[in-house]
Scaffold this motif. Structure first.
Motif, short mmCIF file in Angstrom:
data_model
loop_
_atom_site.label_atom_id
_atom_site.label_comp_id
_atom_site.label_asym_id
_atom_site.label_seq_id
_atom_site.Cartn_x
_atom_site.Cartn_y
_atom_site.Cartn_z
N CYS A 1 3.57 -24.27 -25.35
CA CYS A 1 2.31 -25.02 -25.45
C CYS A 1 2.12 -25.68 -26.80
O CYS A 1 1.18 -26.47 -26.99
N GLY A 2 2.97 -25.39 -27.75
CA GLY A 2 2.87 -26.09 -29.03
C GLY A 2 2.43 -25.20 -30.18
O GLY A 2 2.44 -25.64 -31.33
N ILE A 3 2.02 -23.99 -29.89
CA ILE A 3 1.63 -23.06 -30.96
C ILE A 3 2.88 -22.43 -31.57
O ILE A 3 3.79 -22.02 -30.83
N GLU A 4 2.94 -22.38 -32.88
CA GLU A 4 4.04 -21.65 -33.53
C GLU A 4 3.75 -20.16 -33.39
O GLU A 4 2.76 -19.67 -33.93
N LEU A 5 4.57 -19.48 -32.64
CA LEU A 5 4.27 -18.08 -32.33
C LEU A 5 4.52 -17.14 -33.51
O LEU A 5 3.91 -16.09 -33.62
N ASP A 6 5.45 -17.54 -34.38
CA ASP A 6 5.73 -16.67 -35.53
C ASP A 6 4.47 -16.58 -36.40
O ASP A 6 3.88 -17.59 -36.77
N GLN A 7 4.03 -15.35 -36.66
CA GLN A 7 2.85 -15.09 -37.50
C GLN A 7 1.54 -15.52 -36.84
O GLN A 7 0.55 -15.76 -37.51
N SER A 8 1.54 -15.63 -35.51
CA SER A 8 0.30 -15.99 -34.82
C SER A 8 -0.42 -14.73 -34.35
O SER A 8 0.13 -13.63 -34.37
N PHE B 1 -0.62 -10.37 -35.40
CA PHE B 1 -1.37 -9.23 -34.87
C PHE B 1 -1.60 -9.37 -33.37
O PHE B 1 -1.59 -10.47 -32.82
N GLY B 2 -1.76 -8.23 -32.74
CA GLY B 2 -2.19 -8.15 -31.35
C GLY B 2 -3.58 -7.55 -31.35
O GLY B 2 -3.87 -6.63 -32.12
N LEU B 3 -4.45 -8.06 -30.49
CA LEU B 3 -5.86 -7.70 -30.57
C LEU B 3 -6.39 -7.26 -29.20
O LEU B 3 -5.86 -7.64 -28.17
N GLY B 4 -7.48 -6.49 -29.26
CA GLY B 4 -8.21 -6.18 -28.02
C GLY B 4 -7.98 -4.75 -27.58
O GLY B 4 -7.78 -3.85 -28.40
N GLY B 5 -8.03 -4.53 -26.26
CA GLY B 5 -7.75 -3.23 -25.70
C GLY B 5 -6.27 -2.94 -25.84
O GLY B 5 -5.43 -3.76 -25.48
N ILE B 6 -5.96 -1.77 -26.38
CA ILE B 6 -4.56 -1.49 -26.72
C ILE B 6 -3.93 -0.53 -25.71
O ILE B 6 -4.42 0.57 -25.47
N THR B 7 -2.83 -1.00 -25.12
CA THR B 7 -2.09 -0.21 -24.14
C THR B 7 -0.82 0.37 -24.77
O THR B 7 -0.43 -0.05 -25.87
N GLN B 8 -0.19 1.26 -24.03
CA GLN B 8 1.07 1.82 -24.53
C GLN B 8 2.12 0.73 -24.70
O GLN B 8 2.92 0.76 -25.64
N ASP B 9 2.08 -0.27 -23.81
CA ASP B 9 3.05 -1.37 -23.92
C ASP B 9 2.90 -2.12 -25.23
O ASP B 9 3.89 -2.51 -25.87
N LEU B 10 1.64 -2.34 -25.65
CA LEU B 10 1.42 -3.04 -26.92
C LEU B 10 1.89 -2.18 -28.09
O LEU B 10 2.42 -2.69 -29.08
N ILE B 11 1.68 -0.88 -27.97
CA ILE B 11 2.16 0.03 -29.03
C ILE B 11 3.69 -0.03 -29.11
O ILE B 11 4.27 -0.06 -30.19
N ASP B 12 4.32 -0.06 -27.94
CA ASP B 12 5.79 -0.20 -27.92
C ASP B 12 6.21 -1.49 -28.62
O ASP B 12 7.21 -1.54 -29.35
N LEU C 1 -7.52 -15.74 -33.76
CA LEU C 1 -6.63 -15.76 -32.60
C LEU C 1 -6.05 -17.15 -32.37
O LEU C 1 -6.77 -18.15 -32.44
N ASP C 2 -4.76 -17.20 -32.08
CA ASP C 2 -4.13 -18.46 -31.69
C ASP C 2 -4.09 -18.59 -30.18
O ASP C 2 -4.28 -19.66 -29.63
N ILE C 3 -3.81 -17.45 -29.51
CA ILE C 3 -3.65 -17.48 -28.05
C ILE C 3 -4.36 -16.30 -27.43
O ILE C 3 -4.29 -15.17 -27.94
N SER D 1 -10.52 -18.41 -29.73
CA SER D 1 -9.06 -18.61 -29.73
C SER D 1 -8.69 -20.10 -29.70
O SER D 1 -9.36 -20.90 -29.06
N LYS D 2 -7.61 -20.44 -30.36
CA LYS D 2 -7.17 -21.85 -30.37
C LYS D 2 -6.80 -22.32 -28.96
O LYS D 2 -7.10 -23.43 -28.57
N ILE D 3 -6.11 -21.45 -28.23
CA ILE D 3 -5.76 -21.77 -26.85
C ILE D 3 -6.14 -20.58 -25.97
O ILE D 3 -5.76 -19.44 -26.25
N THR D 4 -6.92 -20.87 -24.93
CA THR D 4 -7.33 -19.81 -24.01
C THR D 4 -6.74 -20.08 -22.63
O THR D 4 -6.95 -21.15 -22.06
N ILE D 5 -6.00 -19.11 -22.16
CA ILE D 5 -5.32 -19.22 -20.86
C ILE D 5 -5.99 -18.26 -19.88
O ILE D 5 -6.17 -17.08 -20.18
N ILE D 6 -6.36 -18.77 -18.72
CA ILE D 6 -6.82 -17.90 -17.65
C ILE D 6 -5.64 -17.65 -16.71
O ILE D 6 -5.00 -18.60 -16.25
#
Lengths: 475, 287
Positions: free
Chosen positions: A231-238, A268-279, A330-332, A370-375
């Protein structure tokens, strides 16, 4: 009270009777609870039953959210102990009661960020905050990562404690010594109430994590990941918020592989944190996790031992009055929807039959910032179309949504020509939302309009406290 | 006509039918046979017939697996789907050339009744018995309308009285024979399903074996298998690139009978292999 009295002050109580002598609950008071324990919560039941026994009436219940396990409150509304509800979400009997006109006043729905604002700007004045904590010490310090029923972040409770007139920590584990990890400082705590059990932490996962093998979700997840990458966002450091459902889990795995191959990291990752995000934190996909709410009790160890797993309060998460709230970085964002209309307005609170079936959560806050919001949503669920001409309830306005990813294609808002160009340049077919609507009704036909009365059953607020929409009692 | 993955979709499950086209299968088979109980045959037939008339399958080729020719359902199945958007039908448990003739005649009759262009309805057959394997040569020759043969391993191993294994040694002769014969008579050869839907690595290995026998694609029973199968039955990026360069050189040299490419001789059979890859995968990228 002199200095000596203060330092000898005993904050610890073993019975609600004693507690209510020290901190009285009176008619018409506003009391609050958090929903970190989700379907496993047993604190609200114990506190409200004890209040009911005192004969107090007309309580305003201000909860960060209400779940099915709180169905018992319906009876308390009928007999007058509870009169009003302010929340982020409503389910089961309470939702039905609100829609059937069973409340004295309309339910007020706020996003998590809006609630943080409301308690800090005085719109919501909490008389007593009853805060479930898995561990406390005799001075009143509390956290949710120690004790037998540890549940992770105490992000909602922290801000309640700092803004309520009185704060009661409700716990089933009183530490012998002073807690090492302190989420809520003793400075904000008036009492510690010891109960047999704060709940069942197995219930923390309920309602957020779904099975992973639904093939339609896999199709959506693959396209969401593809969209994010191109989508055009630089994901590194987003910064990214992905949610916690089955689609989000799979998006995370796709992105994890992509980032690792290219030696990139999310800031960073934000919001409700799951085991997958911790992994993903552990495997280097994220530099940090900002955890306002843990969707897996296993987060406790991570918060305790990984200095990059940060417990944050809800003010830091999404208060619109806080310029530094994390959502602003937030970027995404990947969010869900019960409905989305051709003007891009999103509903996450009510179903197409007008019933209240969900919760706002952080939806409005994250989409606005957020810069880009995806539903991410299927085109239809069973025989009910997700894309409509007009959503039943506007929760998040279309101006804050950019992309819709369904199992039948990807639509991008026309005003986001930058995204359209980036996606098409990378070989991704981009549709108009009207195209997806037509596709949707080719399966489901034009939906009938649900008929409502003119009696307001609930008010949906904007993050800054205005009216976003009304939910009406059904005919 | 080139299908790497052909996904079975139960004909009695509307939720699966309506989303069957989103998973990336080259073709789908709406099944009226084994996945439909006897008591549901009528309703499944109606459902599939309506779905074929109402749904947009978005470019995914659609087949319908009818019940076998010796069942009371075959003619009804055929009539319910003729004249719809199907590419063709897939007839199970075929053992003899006479059955092919019967299928061809049945389709011809219906095409005439419905005033459809002759030959528009194609068919594939599934070979699922020892007799079917032995008779494959006659089967392939019995109708020009027959476009391919598919292998059904579960019924085949039952017929043979052997256990089906992941290694698939018990299937080797049948797979090889079907693929060889199909190729000899210009038909496509579709490999059997791989039953373990949670073993992508096992599926990938099974695809490799099938491809080495000359199978052109594989039947799948779960959307999660499609990506692996499509990848396995597609040439690698390296192969596509090489094919593109060979064709470009061939054109540049004025289409000679024999030429040298990167030190290797390219004659007509080799050129045809590259041309096939180029036609299927490389053309868009070149132009």
């Amino acid at each position: 009270m002199n200095f000596t009295d203060v330092i000898k002050l005993n904050k610890v109580f073993n019975s609600f009777e004693e507690l209510f002598r020290e901190i009285p609950v009176n008619d018409g008071m506003t009391i609050s609870f958090h929903h970190h324990l989700r379907e496993g919560d047993a604190v609200m039941f114990q506190v409200l039953k004890s209040i009911q026994k005192t004969g107090v009436k007309g309580i305003t219940l201000a909860c960060t959210s209400l779940m099915n396990t709180h169905d018992f409150i319906a009876d308390m509304i009928s007999e007058g102990t509870v009169s009003r509800i302010q929340t982020s979400g409503l389910k089961g009997k309470l939702a039905a009661m609100a829609l059937n006109g069973g409340m004295q006043e309309p339910v007020i729905f706020r996003s998590h960020g809006s609630r943080a604002r409301a308690v800090s700007d005085g719109e919501l004045k909490v008389d007593i905050a009853f805060i479930a904590a898995s561990a406390a010490d005799m001075f009143g310090n509390a956290n949710a990562i120690d004790g037998p029923n540890a549940f992770g972040s105490l992000g909602y409770g922290v801000w309640e404690a700092q803004n309520a007139k009185k704060t009661v920590i409700v716990t089933d584990y009183l530490s012998r010594g002073i807690l090492r990890d302190i989420s809520i400082s003793q400075s904000y705590v008036d009492a510690v109430m010891i109960v047999p059990a704060i709940g069942n932490t197995a219930g923390v996962k309920e309602g957020s994590l779904k099975e992973r093998s639904n093939p339609r979700d896999s199709v959506i997840a693959a396209d969401v990941a593809k969209t994010i990458i191109n989508c055009g966002i630089e994901l590194d450091q987003s910064g990214i918020q992905m949610g916690s459902g089955s689609v989000s889990l799979q998006v995370g795995r796709y992105l994890s592989g992509y980032m690792k191959e290219r030696d990139k990291k999310f800031k960073f990752g934000l919001g409700g944190i799951t085991q997958d995000l911790i992994d993903m934190l552990n495997n280097g996909t994220f530099e940090s996790l900002l955890d306002v709410q843990s969707f897996d009790p296993k987060a406790c160890n991570s918060i305790r031992n990984n200095k990059n797993h940060h417990e944050i309060d809800v003010n830091t998460y999404a208060n619109p009055l806080n310029r530094s709230s994390a959502v602003n970085f937030l970027d995404i964002a990947v969010l869900s929807a019960t409905e989305i209309d051709t003007d891009w307005n999103v509903n996450v609170l009510t179903g197409s039959n007008g019933s209240i079936i969900g919760a706002i959560g952080g939806h409005q806050d994250v989409a606005a910032a957020s810069k880009i919001t995806i539903i991410a949503a299927p085109l239809f669920r069973n025989r009910i179309g997700v894309i409509r001409k007009k959503v039943t309830t506007v929760v998040t306005p279309g101006e804050n949504i950019d992309i819709l990813v369904t199992d039948f294609g990807i639509a991008v808002k026309e005003s986001r020509q930058d995204i359209i160009k980036n996606l098409t340049d990378n070989g991704i077919k981009v549709l108009k939302i009207e195209d997806l609507y037509k596709k949707c009704i080719s399966f489901t036909s034009e939906p009938c309009t649900v008929r409502f009365t003119d009696k307001v059953a609930a008010i949906v607020q904007t993050p800054d406290g205005k009216v976003q929409d009304y939910i009406y009692k059904k005919v | 006509m080139f299908w790497r993955s052909i996904m079975y979709v139960p004909g009695n499950t509307p939720s699966m039918i309506q989303s069957s086209m989103i998973y990336g299968a080259d073709a789908i088979v709406l099944d009226l046979e084994d996945s439909v109980e006897e008591s549901e045959k009528d309703s499944a037939r109606n459902l599939v017939s309506c779905a074929l008339k109402m749904l947009d399958f978005s470019g995914t080729d659609v087949f319908v697996r009818t019940n076998s020719v010796d069942s009371k359902h075959f003619q009804r199945d055929l009539r319910a789907v003729a004249g719809t958007c199907i590419y063709g039908i897939r007839v199970p448990k075929v053992q003899k050339a006479q059955e092919i003739v019967y299928i061809d005649q049945s389709i011809t009759e219906i095409e005439n009744e419905l005033s459809l262009p002759g030959g528009i309805i194609k068919f594939m057959v599934s070979i699922e018995s020892a007799l079917g394997v032995i008779n494959i040569k006659e089967i392939c020759q019995a109708s020009t309308r027959l476009i391919g043969v598919a292998f059904g391993a579960e019924d085949f191993t039952y017929d043979m009285g052997v256990k089906r294994t992941k290694e698939g040694n018990e299937l080797a002769f049948a797979r090889s024979t079907l693929a060889l014969t199909a190729r000899a008579y210009g038909k496509i050869a579709i490999d059997c399903v791989f039953s373990d839907t949670k073993d992508p690595e096992g599926l990938r290995k099974d695809c490799e074996i099938a491809r080495s026998f000359g199978m052109t694609g594989k039947s799948v029973i779960h959307p999660g298998q499609i990506e692996v199968v499509n990848k396995s039955f597609s040439p690698s990026d390296q192969e596509i690139g090489q094919a593109r360069r060979v064709i470009e050189l061939y054109k540049k040299l004025g289409c000679p009978g024999v030429f040298s490419f990167e030190g290797n001789m390219v004659d007509l059979p080799v050129l045809k292999k590259y041309q096939r890859i180029y036609e299927l995968y490389g053309r868009d990228k070149v132009e």
